[in-house]
Design a protein around this motif. Structure first.
Motif, PDB file in Angstrom:
ATOM      1  N   TRP A   1       0.829  -1.198   0.000  1.00  0.00           N
ATOM      2  CA  TRP A   1       0.000   0.000   0.000  1.00  0.00           C
ATOM      3  C   TRP A   1       0.871   1.259   0.000  1.00  0.00           C
ATOM      4  CZ3 TRP A   1      -4.925  -0.418   3.554  1.00  0.00           C
ATOM      5  CH2 TRP A   1      -5.665  -1.552   3.164  1.00  0.00           C
ATOM      6  N   PRO A   2       0.382   2.326  -0.632  1.00  0.00           N
ATOM      7  CA  PRO A   2       1.128   3.594  -0.605  1.00  0.00           C
ATOM      8  C   PRO A   2       1.087   4.212   0.790  1.00  0.00           C
ATOM      9  CG  PRO A   2      -1.005   3.903  -1.652  1.00  0.00           C
ATOM     10  CD  PRO A   2      -0.873   2.427  -1.406  1.00  0.00           C
ATOM     11  N   ASP A   3       1.903   5.222   0.995  1.00  0.00           N
ATOM     12  CA  ASP A   3       1.956   5.885   2.306  1.00  0.00           C
ATOM     13  C   ASP A   3       0.816   6.892   2.498  1.00  0.00           C
ATOM     14  OD1 ASP A   3       4.232   4.501   3.018  1.00  0.00           O
ATOM     15  OD2 ASP A   3       5.565   5.991   2.088  1.00  0.00           O
ATOM     16  N   GLN A   4       0.275   7.393   1.377  1.00  0.00           N
ATOM     17  CA  GLN A   4      -0.712   8.464   1.475  1.00  0.00           C
ATOM     18  C   GLN A   4      -2.087   7.921   1.870  1.00  0.00           C
ATOM     19  OE1 GLN A   4       1.253   7.802  -1.021  1.00  0.00           O
ATOM     20  NE2 GLN A   4       2.219   9.627  -1.880  1.00  0.00           N
ATOM     21  N   PRO A   5      -2.704   8.490   2.913  1.00  0.00           N
ATOM     22  CA  PRO A   5      -4.039   8.044   3.355  1.00  0.00           C
ATOM     23  C   PRO A   5      -5.168   8.834   2.702  1.00  0.00           C
ATOM     24  CG  PRO A   5      -3.133   9.515   4.991  1.00  0.00           C
ATOM     25  CD  PRO A   5      -2.121   9.462   3.861  1.00  0.00           C
ATOM     26  N   GLU A   6      -5.022   9.173   1.418  1.00  0.00           N
ATOM     27  CA  GLU A   6      -5.972  10.101   0.796  1.00  0.00           C
ATOM     28  C   GLU A   6      -7.391   9.549   0.754  1.00  0.00           C
ATOM     29  OE1 GLU A   6      -5.257  13.236   0.163  1.00  0.00           O
ATOM     30  OE2 GLU A   6      -3.329  12.695   1.039  1.00  0.00           O
ATOM     31  N   PHE A   7      -7.551   8.245   0.548  1.00  0.00           N
ATOM     32  CA  PHE A   7      -8.915   7.722   0.459  1.00  0.00           C
ATOM     33  C   PHE A   7      -9.641   7.832   1.801  1.00  0.00           C
ATOM     34  CE2 PHE A   7      -6.699   3.718   1.601  1.00  0.00           C
ATOM     35  CZ  PHE A   7      -7.526   3.220   2.606  1.00  0.00           C
ATOM     36  N   VAL A   8      -8.891   7.832   2.908  1.00  0.00           N
ATOM     37  CA  VAL A   8      -9.505   8.001   4.232  1.00  0.00           C
ATOM     38  C   VAL A   8     -10.070   9.411   4.368  1.00  0.00           C
ATOM     39  CG1 VAL A   8      -9.087   8.026   6.718  1.00  0.00           C
ATOM     40  CG2 VAL A   8      -8.012   6.275   5.287  1.00  0.00           C
ATOM     41  N   ARG A   9      -9.320  10.391   3.938  1.00  0.00           N
ATOM     42  CA  ARG A   9      -9.771  11.783   4.034  1.00  0.00           C
ATOM     43  C   ARG A   9     -10.975  12.024   3.115  1.00  0.00           C
ATOM     44  NH1 ARG A   9      -4.859  15.376   2.758  1.00  0.00           N
ATOM     45  NH2 ARG A   9      -6.105  17.004   3.755  1.00  0.00           N
ATOM     46  N   MET A  10     -10.957  11.389   1.931  1.00  0.00           N
ATOM     47  CA  MET A  10     -12.098  11.525   1.028  1.00  0.00           C
ATOM     48  C   MET A  10     -13.339  10.889   1.642  1.00  0.00           C
ATOM     49  SD  MET A  10     -12.930  12.627  -2.142  1.00  0.00           S
ATOM     50  CE  MET A  10     -11.578  12.444  -3.312  1.00  0.00           C
ATOM     51  N   ALA A  11     -13.170   9.721   2.273  1.00  0.00           N
ATOM     52  CA  ALA A  11     -14.299   9.047   2.920  1.00  0.00           C
ATOM     53  C   ALA A  11     -14.864   9.908   4.047  1.00  0.00           C
ATOM     54  CB  ALA A  11     -13.856   7.687   3.455  1.00  0.00           C
ATOM     55  N   ALA A  12     -13.980  10.546   4.824  1.00  0.00           N
ATOM     56  CA  ALA A  12     -14.425  11.394   5.933  1.00  0.00           C
ATOM     57  C   ALA A  12     -15.207  12.603   5.436  1.00  0.00           C
ATOM     58  CB  ALA A  12     -13.219  11.847   6.749  1.00  0.00           C
ATOM     59  N   ARG A  13     -14.832  13.109   4.291  1.00  0.00           N
ATOM     60  CA  ARG A  13     -15.527  14.272   3.737  1.00  0.00           C
ATOM     61  C   ARG A  13     -16.999  13.969   3.476  1.00  0.00           C
ATOM     62  NH1 ARG A  13     -13.607  18.052  -1.358  1.00  0.00           N
ATOM     63  NH2 ARG A  13     -15.527  19.297  -1.480  1.00  0.00           N
ATOM     64  N   PHE A  14     -17.294  12.713   3.061  1.00  0.00           N
ATOM     65  CA  PHE A  14     -18.671  12.336   2.746  1.00  0.00           C
ATOM     66  C   PHE A  14     -19.308  11.474   3.842  1.00  0.00           C
ATOM     67  CE2 PHE A  14     -16.876  13.403  -1.363  1.00  0.00           C
ATOM     68  CZ  PHE A  14     -17.917  14.076  -1.987  1.00  0.00           C
ATOM     69  N   GLY A  15     -18.589  11.241   4.936  1.00  0.00           N
ATOM     70  CA  GLY A  15     -19.128  10.404   6.002  1.00  0.00           C
ATOM     71  C   GLY A  15     -19.322   8.967   5.578  1.00  0.00           C
ATOM     72  N   ALA A  16     -18.454   8.463   4.707  1.00  0.00           N
ATOM     73  CA  ALA A  16     -18.578   7.092   4.202  1.00  0.00           C
ATOM     74  C   ALA A  16     -18.175   6.085   5.272  1.00  0.00           C
ATOM     75  CB  ALA A  16     -17.705   6.904   2.962  1.00  0.00           C
ATOM     76  N   THR A  17     -18.776   4.908   5.209  1.00  0.00           N
ATOM     77  CA  THR A  17     -18.402   3.800   6.091  1.00  0.00           C
ATOM     78  C   THR A  17     -17.342   2.955   5.389  1.00  0.00           C
ATOM     79  OG1 THR A  17     -20.632   3.736   7.025  1.00  0.00           O
ATOM     80  CG2 THR A  17     -19.247   1.798   7.356  1.00  0.00           C
ATOM     81  N   ILE A  18     -16.226   2.726   6.062  1.00  0.00           N
ATOM     82  CA  ILE A  18     -15.130   1.940   5.482  1.00  0.00           C
ATOM     83  C   ILE A  18     -15.201   0.517   6.041  1.00  0.00           C
ATOM     84  CG2 ILE A  18     -12.637   1.732   5.231  1.00  0.00           C
ATOM     85  CD1 ILE A  18     -12.440   4.761   5.607  1.00  0.00           C
ATOM     86  N   VAL A  19     -15.179  -0.472   5.142  1.00  0.00           N
ATOM     87  CA  VAL A  19     -15.220  -1.875   5.558  1.00  0.00           C
ATOM     88  C   VAL A  19     -13.948  -2.561   5.050  1.00  0.00           C
ATOM     89  CG1 VAL A  19     -16.499  -4.043   5.521  1.00  0.00           C
ATOM     90  CG2 VAL A  19     -17.739  -1.857   5.380  1.00  0.00           C
ATOM     91  N   PRO A  20     -12.982  -2.840   5.934  1.00  0.00           N
ATOM     92  CA  PRO A  20     -11.773  -3.543   5.516  1.00  0.00           C
ATOM     93  C   PRO A  20     -12.066  -5.037   5.341  1.00  0.00           C
ATOM     94  CG  PRO A  20     -11.678  -3.057   7.863  1.00  0.00           C
ATOM     95  CD  PRO A  20     -12.949  -2.463   7.367  1.00  0.00           C
ATOM     96  N   PHE A  21     -11.456  -5.656   4.344  1.00  0.00           N
ATOM     97  CA  PHE A  21     -11.683  -7.089   4.153  1.00  0.00           C
ATOM     98  C   PHE A  21     -10.400  -7.786   3.708  1.00  0.00           C
ATOM     99  CE2 PHE A  21     -12.283  -5.553  -0.162  1.00  0.00           C
ATOM    100  CZ  PHE A  21     -11.809  -6.579  -0.978  1.00  0.00           C
ATOM    101  N   GLY A  22     -10.340  -9.053   4.058  1.00  0.00           N
ATOM    102  CA  GLY A  22      -9.234  -9.900   3.626  1.00  0.00           C
ATOM    103  C   GLY A  22      -9.769 -11.071   2.840  1.00  0.00           C
ATOM    104  N   VAL A  23      -8.958 -11.615   1.954  1.00  0.00           N
ATOM    105  CA  VAL A  23      -9.340 -12.773   1.151  1.00  0.00           C
ATOM    106  C   VAL A  23      -8.129 -13.677   0.992  1.00  0.00           C
ATOM    107  CG1 VAL A  23      -8.928 -11.434  -0.967  1.00  0.00           C
ATOM    108  CG2 VAL A  23     -10.267 -13.533  -1.078  1.00  0.00           C
TER     109      VAL A  23
END
Length: 712
Positions: free
Chosen positions: A552-574
């Protein structure tokens, strides 16, 4: 020249449609004239609304428009009467509910000579379309009926304002005048909605007509879809037989259309349109035999559709049309999609498609090797699916991957399930999710139904996990998540030489879109479910010994984008790739083989403009694209675990506090790793991890979706 007023009797399957959007103006305009004449009709539907008017009665519910655009009666429909903008996943596109039998039955109703000129009509089966849908003008083949889209009326009618061109059997309008007549409609529609594209769909002869109109109006935003266009008529395999038709006695002409029906199309594929793909082989062939028994006698009715004099005229018209259009291909600036058949016994359509690809500036082709000339009437060909797969559907000047997305229909989903049944049997997926209280359950109950939701996880080698995951979300939750994918998948560079339907086409149908900040922004703003693999191509094409390792890259940009819209993040493994296939030759191995390493370097030079990790450091930026060599194993099983949802609603502090955003980012990454570790341990307890055990259980006790696994 004065207009000749003619009565156009029409069945209850069709409605005359020459009006502006949301109005009920309808008229027939004679070729060579600018006069309009109101025509009488039997039971009709006006712009999708049934009319109680009977022939000869006063048409109280119809709104006629004067030349100045004013209305003489109140409008029948307004914008609010149309369906909502959004289609739900697994919507009913009606494919398979109308067949070639319907085509032949409807043909009998509209071939009666009325002496009238060409005209437009809208089939009632098209139904009401979505608001702001573009206009689609269908230009018919040699029959001239305008019924060539019979199998596709219901699906196209949902997302297009469909108008079909009808050329009466005894009409003798020259090709150039037909081009002018269609062109007038194109100009009128463009003036009404200058920001929307106009679709021209041409079948065989109609393909010539569509291309000729596109050449005539290069500044109008046209999207041209042609199926086996007759621009290759001069090289037809049947050229030696055409002169014999004039000498054939009238009494024997009834055999000509009957024989041509076998030359132009595959009766077996025509008869299979309405057969459920999920049936057993025995049931399938029983229904096919029954359909053929009904269909074959009806083909003799083609003699009435194309009588001898009309057939001879149409052959001359085809010759003129091909020559006229070929001489103007260089002037076409429209976006063109060519659908070509490999078993076209009337025209060399495959070769012609490649010639058009070279001759037209903005052209792409889709090739179907097992279909005949009348491809739009054959089983397995869904025109809307082809348009979606080629990213050709749009409502404005430019295709928007979010706003122009049409979710998969039920017929498309069934087709996918049938095609990928072997993969589901092979991998036997087990899907688990985590509830808010931390309890792990089988199924997707722990994944929120309401968006926006961001699914973040590990990308397995060659994306083996994607297809079962898409199927399960649609099957259990009827949710179509949108996958953020590498931009190269949307490039012409990914198309195979044969131009057949490919895996990348299926990705587009099922909502994949190029990775970019704007894509994520639009998806969150529309409350979508989004699938994101931060490891991208580096995980997708990992090396030996790197399975289940995150890049994974070092930048947490998708987290900040999710916070802007109040998105729910669901981590998953396979996990499970090591049970499915063995990586024999990876990137490092292939780069040691001289001719293969040269090809990899050459290919990646072409893909350089699609490098989404440009400017980054570390392993995540080391993402040269290549195809590894895999060796299938006696399969185990795929296991998925969706972790406890991480809510970002009310946490907009992460927009400015990068350190806080990084903490959440590391939490997500840690959850993904923990989920994979859990699955690697628990799968050892699964008594049905091997394919033989699963097969025996299914044979004795249950279906594929009910095979048990370990207890969470």
């Amino acid at each position: 020249m004065a207009s000749v007023v003619k009565s156009f009797g029409i069945s209850n399957h069709f409605t005359l449609n020459l009006g502006k959007p949301f109005c009920t103006r309808f008229h027939v305009q004679c070729v060579g004239s600018r006069d309009s004449s109101v025509v009488s009709y039997d039971s009709v539907k006006v712009n999708g609304v049934p009319s109680a008017v009977e022939k000869g009665n006063k048409m109280d519910s119809v709104d006629f428009e004067n030349e100045n655009g004013s209305s003489t009666v109140g409008k029948l429909k307004n914008e609010n009467d149309f369906e909502e903008e959004k289609l739900e996943a697994l919507w009913d596109d009606g494919y398979g509910t109308q067949t070639v039998k319907d085509y032949l039955d409807h043909a009998k109703e509209i071939i009666s000579p009325d002496g009238g000129p060409p005209r437009w009509f809208t089939p009632i089966s098209c139904g009401p379309h979505l608001r702001n849908s573009p206009v689609l003008l269908f230009l018919p083949g040699m029959d001239g009926l305008g019924l060539g889209l019979t199998l596709h009326h219901k699906s196209l009618g949902k997302v297009f304002d469909v108008r079909c061109m009808h050329i009466p059997v005894h009409d003798r309008t020259p090709f150039v005048e037909l081009v002018e007549w269609v062109g007038e409609t194109v100009r009128a529609e463009h003036n009404l909605s200058p920001k929307k594209p106009i679709y021209l769909v041409g079948d065989s002869f109609g393909g010539c007509l569509a291309l000729a109109v596109a050449a005539r109006y290069p500044k109008i935003d046209l999207l041209v879809v042609v199926a086996n266009p007759a621009t290759s008529f001069g090289r037809s395999q049947l050229q030696p037989f055409f002169p014999l038709l004039e000498a054939l006695p009238k009494e024997l002409h009834i055999t000509v259309p009957y024989l041509l029906s076998f030359v132009m199309g595959d009766p077996v594929k025509m008869a299979a349109v309405n057969i459920d793909m999920m049936l057993s082989p025995t049931q399938y062939f029983e229904q096919l035999a029954g359909n053929l028994t009904v269909l074959l006698p009806l083909l003799s009715g083609l003699a009435n559709i194309i009588p001898k004099a009309t057939l001879i005229w149409k052959l001359k018209l085809l010759k003129t049309a091909a020559a006229y259009t070929i001489s103007r291909l260089h002037a076409i600036r429209a976006e063109v999609l060519v659908i070509a058949s490999g078993k076209d016994n009337m025209l060399p359509s495959e070769d012609e498609a490649r010639r058009l690809l070279r001759s037209i500036q903005n052209c792409k082709i889709k090739y179907f090797k097992d279909n005949g000339h009348t491809i739009l009437l054959e089983d397995g060909i869904n025109l809307l699916t082809i348009i979606k797969a080629t990213c050709t559907y749009r409502r404005s000047r430019k295709h928007d991957y979010v706003m122009d997305f049409l979710p998969p229909s039920m017929s498309e989903f069934k087709q996918t399930v049938v095609e990928n049944r072997w993969l589901r049997n092979y991998t036997g997926p087990v899907i688990l999710s985590t509830m808010e209280d931390g309890k792990i359950v089988r199924g997707l109950s722990g994944v929120p139904d309401e968006g926006p939701v961001l699914l973040v996880g590990y990308h397995m080698l060659m994306g083996l996990e994607v297809i079962p995951l898409v199927e399960e979300f649609l099957r259990e939750k009827k949710i179509m998540f949108r996958g953020i994918a590498h931009p190269s998948l949307f490039s012409h560079l990914m198309e195979g030489e044969n131009k057949e339907f490919s895996f990348t086409d299926h990705l587009r149908i099922y909502g994949a879109l190029p990775v970019s900040p704007s894509s994520l922004f639009k998806l969150f703003s529309t409350k979508s479910h989004v699938l994101l693999y931060p490891g991208g191509a580096r995980e997708f094409l990992h090396r030996k010994g790197e399975e289940y390792k995150l890049f994974w890259p070092d930048q947490p940009e998708f987290v900040r984008m999710a916070a802007r819209f109040g998105a729910t993040i669901v981590p998953f493994g396979v996990v499970g790739e090591d049970d499915i296939a063995e990586l024999v030759l990876d990137y490092d191995d292939l780069m040691k083989i001289p001719f293969l390493s040269d090809r990899i370097r050459r290919d990646n030079e072409r893909y350089k403009s699609f490098n989404v990790r440009a400017g980054m450091n570390g392993e995540v930026a080391n993402q040269d694209l290549y195809f590894p060599v895999l060796l299938p194993k006696v399969p185990g099983r795929l296991y998925y675990l969706f972790g406890k949802p991480i809510h970002t609603k009310g946490r907009k502090d992460m927009l400015k506090d990068k350190e806080r955003a990084r903490e959440v980012y590391l939490q997500i990454k840690s959850e993904v790793e923990a989920n994979m570790k859990y699955l690697l341990e628990k799968r050892k307890e699964d008594p049905y991890r091997g394919i033989f055990d699963r097969t025996m259980y299914r044979a004795l006790y249950a279906s594929m979706d009910q095979v048990p696994s370990f207890e969470p």
